[in-house]
Design an enzyme around this catalytic site. Structure first.
Site, short mmCIF file in Angstrom:
data_model
loop_
_atom_site.label_atom_id
_atom_site.label_comp_id
_atom_site.label_asym_id
_atom_site.label_seq_id
_atom_site.Cartn_x
_atom_site.Cartn_y
_atom_site.Cartn_z
N GLY A 74 0.80 -1.21 0.00
CA GLY A 74 0.00 0.00 0.00
C GLY A 74 0.83 1.27 0.00
O GLY A 74 0.46 2.27 -0.62
N THR A 75 1.96 1.26 0.70
CA THR A 75 2.80 2.46 0.77
C THR A 75 3.32 2.83 -0.61
O THR A 75 3.27 4.00 -1.02
CB THR A 75 3.96 2.24 1.75
N GLN A 181 -7.38 -0.61 4.20
CA GLN A 181 -8.12 -1.16 5.33
C GLN A 181 -9.50 -1.67 4.94
O GLN A 181 -10.10 -2.45 5.66
CB GLN A 181 -8.27 -0.11 6.43
N GLY A 202 -1.83 -6.13 0.31
CA GLY A 202 -2.17 -7.54 0.46
C GLY A 202 -2.31 -8.01 1.89
O GLY A 202 -3.22 -8.77 2.22
N THR A 239 11.15 -6.82 -11.50
CA THR A 239 10.58 -8.15 -11.71
C THR A 239 9.48 -8.43 -10.71
O THR A 239 9.64 -8.19 -9.51
CB THR A 239 11.68 -9.23 -11.58
N CYS A 325 4.47 6.65 21.38
CA CYS A 325 5.32 6.67 22.57
C CYS A 325 6.71 7.12 22.16
O CYS A 325 7.33 6.50 21.29
CB CYS A 325 5.38 5.29 23.21
#
Length: 380
Positions: A74-75, A181, A202, A239, A325
């Protein structure tokens, strides 16, 4: 504690592989090793497998096969969509996004901002949905691209993508949505949404990590971000990850086969989890829209204590907080704060996300463990 005894409620982080996905992939990990670009029989076998998977992804999205490009996830798909559109413009323009985007969208937008692009970040309402009034004003200012996630990864809030697409297209802008999502949890049909670009990952869909796809509506101007050979219509060189692509195709086919029934079952369990928690934790809050959200996602706000403390006290539940954090100091989730929740309350949030394998018995045990942990932490 053994992983086998832990209740996994972090499916928005990643999902296990479906057995049919593993079965589909195994031949391409063991024996069918050919390069899809090769002209011999080994290459042909791999090429046919990639083509079959492309059709399976297209079937779930409701598009044509040649509108699906495979990526590493996705990135990369988001970067290709956002930066690929920008690259086709001779001079910086304007982008409209929201204040609750995943870093895979926000950071490419911020990078373009440093290159001279104007980026408008639309706020959200108390349910975590993009403010259409703000979006309308921002888009009317002359946007080149609108990029808004289909559903929020923390709250599950479904965004008004079709309405945003109409606003974008009325002014000549393009629209991209990150549906990582959403795919496999709710119906995501690109023609109904009327989007130009759509990203998927995926590993949110019971396929392996390291593979994804970008839907590119035919005729959408897009430049490659990576430079190399002419794979994937020259837009994504390298590839192909044949085994991963085969797994993604199998996962999409599985999702298409039982989407409505699976979503309804999981939604029922999600609501049962909320009922059990709300009945034992006075003052428990819900983050996100009560109806317009993913059927598997429950983001709750525990009063008086940190969400991380609640999770630490219930090691039999694997979930997440969504907060950050830094050097021992915990800060509230920017997504929850953007919805108008005070930071000192937002810091009590916990994200519980169910999946295909979640059972009613697990929901009951998880609710009891989380409630008991909260009582101990809050001194109740």
């Amino acid at each position: 504690m053994s992983p086998d005894s832990v209740i996994y409620l972090d499916h928005n982080a990643t999902t296990p592989l479906l057995p049919e996905v593993v079965d589909a992939m195994l031949p391409f990990l063991r024996s069918h090793f050919g390069n899809p670009s090769s002209g011999h029989v080994f290459g042909a076998r791999a090429r046919e497998a990639v083509a079959r998977a492309r059709g399976q992804v297209a079937g779930l999205l409701g598009c044509d096969e040649d509108e699906v490009l495979f990526t590493s996830g996705g990135t990369e798909a988001n970067n290709l969509a956002i930066r690929g559109v920008a690259e086709r413009h001779e001079r910086p323009g304007a982008i409209v996004t929201t204040a609750i985007e995943h870093p895979a969208t926000e950071r490419p937008c911020a990078w373009l901002e440093r290159q001279g692009w104007q980026v408008a970040r639309v706020g959200v309402d108390a349910g975590g949905r993009a403010r259409l009034d703000q979006a309308r004003a921002a888009i009317a200012g002359g946007a080149v691209l609108v990029t808004v996630m289909h559903s929020n990864n923390e709250t599950g809030a479904l965004q008004p993508i079709a309405e945003l697409a109409q606003l974008a297209h009325e002014t000549g802008a393009m629209i991209h949505t990150d549906a990582a999502q959403s795919l496999g949890k709710v119906a995501v049909r690109v023609r109904e949404l009327d989007v130009d670009l759509l990203s998927i990952a995926g590993h949110k869909l019971y396929a392996p990590k390291g593979v994804g796809a970008l839907y590119v509506k035919r005729g959408t101007p897009l430049a490659p971000v990576l430079l190399g050979a002419g794979h994937e219509r020259g837009l994504r060189p390298g590839t192909e990850n044949v085994a991963g692509i085969v797994g993604l195709g199998a996962a999409c086919q599985a999702a298409a086969g039982d989407l409505a029934t699976t979503a309804a079952r999981i939604e029922g369990l999600r609501d049962l989890l909320w009922e059990k928690l709300a009945s034992t934790v006075p003052g428990l809050g819900l983050n996100g829209h009560p109806q317009l959200r993913l059927p598997n996602t429950l983001n709750v706000r525990f009063p008086k204590v940190l969400g991380s403390v609640v999770l630490a006290g219930a090691p039999e539940v694997a979930a997440s907080t969504g907060s950050a954090c830094h050097e021992g100091h915990e800060s509230a989730s920017a997504v929850i704060v953007a919805m108008g929740v005070p930071a000192d309350a937002a810091i009590g949030s916990v994200r519980l996300t169910l999946g295909r394998g979640t059972t009613e018995e697990e929901v009951t045990r998880a609710a009891a463990a989380l409630s008991a942990s909260w009582r101990r932490a809050a001194g109740e």
